[in-house]
Design a protein around this motif. Structure first.
Motif, PDB file in Angstrom:
ATOM      1  N   UNK A 209       0.845  -1.099   0.086  1.00 46.68           N
ATOM      2  CA  UNK A 209      -0.065  -0.037   0.074  1.00 46.68           C
ATOM      3  C   UNK A 209       0.826   1.184  -0.119  1.00 46.68           C
ATOM      4  N   UNK A 210       0.261   2.310  -0.723  1.00 45.00           N
ATOM      5  CA  UNK A 210       1.046   3.789  -0.620  1.00 45.00           C
ATOM      6  C   UNK A 210       0.368   4.330   0.528  1.00 45.00           C
TER       7      UNK A 210
ATOM      8  N   UNK B  70     -15.481  -9.769   9.465  1.00 40.66           N
ATOM      9  CA  UNK B  70     -16.537  -8.440   8.670  1.00 40.66           C
ATOM     10  C   UNK B  70     -16.289  -8.266   7.457  1.00 40.66           C
ATOM     11  N   UNK B  71     -15.350  -9.107   6.805  1.00 43.75           N
ATOM     12  CA  UNK B  71     -15.278  -8.591   5.445  1.00 43.75           C
ATOM     13  C   UNK B  71     -14.815  -7.280   5.029  1.00 43.75           C
ATOM     14  N   UNK B  72     -13.933  -6.483   5.842  1.00 46.68           N
ATOM     15  CA  UNK B  72     -13.501  -5.401   5.595  1.00 46.68           C
ATOM     16  C   UNK B  72     -12.138  -5.193   4.996  1.00 46.68           C
ATOM     17  N   UNK B  73     -12.294  -4.579   3.802  1.00 48.97           N
ATOM     18  CA  UNK B  73     -11.022  -4.396   3.305  1.00 48.97           C
ATOM     19  C   UNK B  73     -10.821  -3.071   2.889  1.00 48.97           C
ATOM     20  N   UNK B  74      -9.719  -2.581   2.366  1.00 51.42           N
ATOM     21  CA  UNK B  74      -9.615  -1.171   2.074  1.00 51.42           C
ATOM     22  C   UNK B  74     -10.186  -0.974   0.439  1.00 51.42           C
ATOM     23  N   UNK B  75     -10.558   0.203  -0.067  1.00 52.13           N
ATOM     24  CA  UNK B  75     -10.924   0.686  -1.200  1.00 52.13           C
ATOM     25  C   UNK B  75      -9.685   0.866  -1.909  1.00 52.13           C
ATOM     26  N   UNK B  76      -9.345   0.333  -2.897  1.00 47.16           N
ATOM     27  CA  UNK B  76      -7.887   0.513  -3.397  1.00 47.16           C
ATOM     28  C   UNK B  76      -8.127   0.690  -5.086  1.00 47.16           C
ATOM     29  N   UNK B  77      -6.709   1.520  -5.489  1.00 48.44           N
ATOM     30  CA  UNK B  77      -6.642   1.662  -6.841  1.00 48.44           C
ATOM     31  C   UNK B  77      -5.112   0.811  -7.375  1.00 48.44           C
ATOM     32  N   UNK B  78      -5.296  -0.393  -7.806  1.00 51.83           N
ATOM     33  CA  UNK B  78      -4.072  -1.189  -7.990  1.00 51.83           C
ATOM     34  C   UNK B  78      -3.417  -0.569  -9.141  1.00 51.83           C
ATOM     35  N   UNK B  79      -1.935  -0.215  -8.918  1.00 50.07           N
ATOM     36  CA  UNK B  79      -1.312   0.567  -9.936  1.00 50.07           C
ATOM     37  C   UNK B  79       0.223  -0.337 -10.064  1.00 50.07           C
TER      38      UNK B  79
ATOM     39  N   UNK C 128      -9.451   6.777  -4.471  1.00 49.78           N
ATOM     40  CA  UNK C 128     -10.470   6.502  -3.646  1.00 49.78           C
ATOM     41  C   UNK C 128     -10.074   4.962  -3.402  1.00 49.78           C
ATOM     42  N   UNK C 129      -9.470   4.797  -2.134  1.00 46.93           N
ATOM     43  CA  UNK C 129      -8.871   5.667  -1.088  1.00 46.93           C
ATOM     44  C   UNK C 129      -7.236   5.127  -0.878  1.00 46.93           C
ATOM     45  N   UNK C 130      -6.927   4.292  -1.385  1.00 47.49           N
ATOM     46  CA  UNK C 130      -5.437   4.032  -1.040  1.00 47.49           C
ATOM     47  C   UNK C 130      -5.134   3.429  -2.619  1.00 47.49           C
ATOM     48  N   UNK C 131      -3.625   4.004  -2.881  1.00 46.26           N
ATOM     49  CA  UNK C 131      -2.910   3.052  -3.957  1.00 46.26           C
ATOM     50  C   UNK C 131      -2.539   1.770  -3.310  1.00 46.26           C
TER      51      UNK C 131
END
Lengths: 361, 359
Positions: free
Chosen positions: A48-49, A319-328, A346-349
């Protein structure tokens, strides 16, 4: 004379590093130590960035040592374990967060608060026990003492769980410590970025009513419809802020830029708690009257200890919680940093290290 | 047209009031309400001079309504009781602190936290439910709803015990609420004045190790030898402050002027708590990094509820804790205020009202 990064350790490694305060990252050959008896070595798949990476590559905190390989939201698959490693085996999905060492003998370490150990060693840009500098997760392999490795449960996607290793624990820990995790409570989340959006998800999973407080009205729809927040306050709208006075048991403030505290303190109920997890460099103004008149408090929190980090990951899995990510891809990282300055994500690279970080040699 | 202070109520009263922001006090005729069914009328014996009184007479907070009769550390004797009064009888020794009314219905009131009720009525410079202004204890009598009257323990001296009604509860309440009472832990008390010296005594009674933090080196002897503090830290000495980094579990900050928080925060250990009790006119500068890195907190507190104030008085009576005072005559009030502005008092002025307030 100190050895060069490429030869100071026996195992070749490759990553991207910043060389100076421009913060621009570029390919960098270095090396990792051999897998010690308590070490876990893993192939890095995603990293993650974090906004801290941006602060560090530009030396905004004044502590950066170049060349600097950032990255402390690291996930991958174990390739080798030392002879005394008990918790992990080859093939396990694992992660490493913000720290890779501590003294293990102080009160804080004894209480599973390695993150507050005076001798805590950061995952990157810090001096390791052997005197060499630590390099972070924008790289192909990682070697870490098993104490600082967490297991990633099978039902969590690796890419979207990487940010939990810093952003996740950074907001989970204070929700628990400051007692803002009880069903029916009302908690505000200031700032809807990497930390903020995960805070909303965790708080909702804890049964807490969540209000997002943001300067950007255009984040409202997402906050309510996608992240599940109960309401949204535009912080610059005086009427909205006034109407919400005295309604919150606590606030998690993720904003690291300078910002006024008075309106936030006003949102708190009597005995409310304002928790700072973003760290503005310069002091903020603390209005004392409202703090006293409502017996309110303002506290800080800094990621979390290893036991709690594993607990947080397991909670997220449940609780099936993960980050909302943009994979780069790795070669997009400098552009990603520029966009991060403008909070345009939105919300983590998350860097797809496994597929895109290839050594040129 | 609103009645004059002398005429608005049926019981004649006399005190000293400030008439403008010079803060100078002078004789003032006014009146108190009739003793209602739930009320107690008190002949005032002593009244402590709190730094808030000084802030108020000079309108330093910007909300003084002149004329103002200050005084919220009141000890006296009951002279009349309303027919529904159960807790007190004529002749009882009683105290009145910072508040004299609240709504009695809200969550705060229900939890014995009347001091956090949004409709709390202060002992002076506030509006009563009947729309008239409240006048404080620099006066001969006061009429108060029995709920807000404290039973003053027999073995507490009425003069030296008066300051407990504000200073005492102001430090006792946060020490309980923020969990600053574990024996053996280390408490810092910043500022050695009316609040600070009581905090030292109460801290020692809780079994804490106490360090006084002060800008005045000459207070060291008193702090250690007379008040019982374990050590003394001169806050303007950078070397001493550096050596004390990361040594305190808690700090009670009683300083009412604007002052830097960063040096105090650095003295705290991990999870340390800095409770700020003074009310400076302007905001304070708060560095965030050290709070985040050490999971430290800064909290506020404002006097205490009635139940807790009674608990504090009984605690002080049990441990022989009273304020160190300088007893003055009412006529010397302006001189006392001047000296208070320079922190020239060990450590609270108390007005000998009954013996010196003459018309």
């Amino acid at each position: 004379m100190a050895k060069s990064p490429e030869i100071e350790h026996p195992s070749k490694a490759f990553g991207w590093a910043a060389r100076d305060t421009s913060g621009l990252l570029s390919p960098f050959n270095f090396s990792r130590r051999a897998t010690g008896e308590k070490d876990v070595t893993f192939k890095v798949l995603f990293c993650g960035v974090c906004h801290s990476d941006l602060h560090m590559v530009k030396n905004e905190w004044g502590s950066s040592i170049y060349p600097l390989i950032p990255g402390h939201e690291i996930v991958g698959v174990v390739t080798e374990v030392g002879s005394k490693v008990q918790k992990f085996k080859v093939g396990d999905k694992v992660g490493v967060g913000c720290m890779v060492g501590a003294c293990h003998s102080c009160d804080n370490c004894d209480n599973n608060l390695e993150n507050y150990c005076p001798k805590m060693i950061l995952t990157y840009g810090a001096n390791y026990y052997d005197g060499t500098i630590t390099y972070g997760g924008y790289s192909d392999t990682m070697v870490s003492d098993e104490h600082f490795v967490v297991r990633i449960p099978d039902n969590l996607p690796l890419d979207a769980s990487a940010p939990l290793l810093c952003a996740g624990i950074t907001v989970y820990s204070p929700l628990r410590f400051y007692g803002l995790d009880r069903p029916g409570m009302h908690v505000g989340v200031v700032g809807l970025g990497g930390l903020g959006h995960v805070a909303v998800k965790f708080a909702k999973a804890m049964g807490v009513k969540v209000t997002v407080i943001s300067t950007s009205p255009n984040k409202k729809k997402e906050a309510l419809e996608h992240l599940g927040a109960d309401s949204f306050l535009v912080s610059k709208d005086q009427d909205q802020m006034q109407a919400a006075q005295g309604t919150m048991d606590g606030i998690i403030d993720t904003v690291s830029a300078q910002h006024p505290l008075l309106p936030l303190i006003g949102l708190l109920k009597t005995q409310g708690k304002l928790v700072m997890v973003g760290a503005p460099e310069k002091p903020l103004e603390l209005p004392v009257f409202p703090l006293l008149m409502g017996r309110k408090l303002l506290g800080g929190s800094c990621f979390g200890g290893m036991k709690e980090t594993q607990e947080m990951i397991d909670f997220a899995a449940k609780h099936n919680i993960t980050s909302d990510i943009e994979v780069i891809p790795i070669d997009y990282v400098n552009t990603a940093m520029e966009r991060l300055v403008k909070a345009d994500v939105r919300y983590r690279f998350v860097i797809d290290i496994g597929n895109t970080l290839k050594s040129s040699s | 047209m609103a009645k004059s202070p002398e005429e608005e109520h049926p019981q004649k009263a006399f005190g000293w009031a400030a008439k403008d922001s010079s803060g100078l006090l002078s004789p003032f005729h006014f009146s108190r309400r009739e003793t209602g069914d739930g009320d107690v009328t008190i002949k005032i014996l002593y009244c402590g001079i709190c730094h808030s009184d000084l802030h108020n007479v000079k309108n330093e907070w910007g909300f003084t309504m002149y004329p103002v009769v200050p005084g919220h550390e009141i000890v006296g004797t009951v002279t009349k009781t309303g027919k529904n009064v159960k807790k007190f009888k004529v002749g009882d020794r009683v105290g009145v602190g910072v508040l004299v009314d609240s709504c009695k219905r809200c969550e705060s009131c229900q939890q014995d936290l009347e001091n956090y009720c949004p409709q709390m009525v202060l002992t002076y410079n506030s509006y009563s439910q009947d729309g008239t202004k409240t006048y404080g204890g620099y006066s001969d009598i006061v009429v108060v709803d029995e709920h807000y009257v404290l039973r003053f323990p027999e073995n507490l001296p009425p003069d030296a015990g008066a300051p407990l009604l504000c200073a005492g509860i102001t430090v006792y309440s946060p020490m309980k609420y923020y969990g600053m009472t574990e024996p053996g832990k280390h408490l810092g008390v910043a500022g050695l004045g009316g609040l600070g010296h009581v905090a030292v005594k109460i801290g020692k009674a809780f079994g804490l190790k106490v360090t006084v933090i002060s800008t005045s080196p000459k207070k060291e002897d008193e702090a250690i030898n007379r008040l019982g503090a374990d050590s003394f830290l001169v806050s303007s000495d950078p070397a001493k402050m550096k050596a004390a980094i990361n040594t305190l579990d808690y700090i009670i900050d009683t300083v009412s002027a604007v002052h830097p928080l960063a040096p105090l925060i650095s003295l705290l250990k991990l999870n340390g708590k800095l409770i700020t009790l003074g009310l400076p006119e302007k905001p304070l500068e708060l560095p965030i990094f050290p709070l985040v890195l050490g999971r430290k907190l800064v909290g506020g507190s404002d006097v205490g509820g009635i139940k807790e104030t009674q608990e504090m008085l009984d605690f002080c009576a049990e441990h022989g804790i009273a304020s160190d005072i300088e007893l003055i005559k009412m006529g010397d009030i302006n001189m006392a205020m001047e000296r208070l502005a320079k922190s020239d008092v060990k450590y609270r002025f108390v007005i000998d009202v009954a013996n010196s307030l003459s018309q």
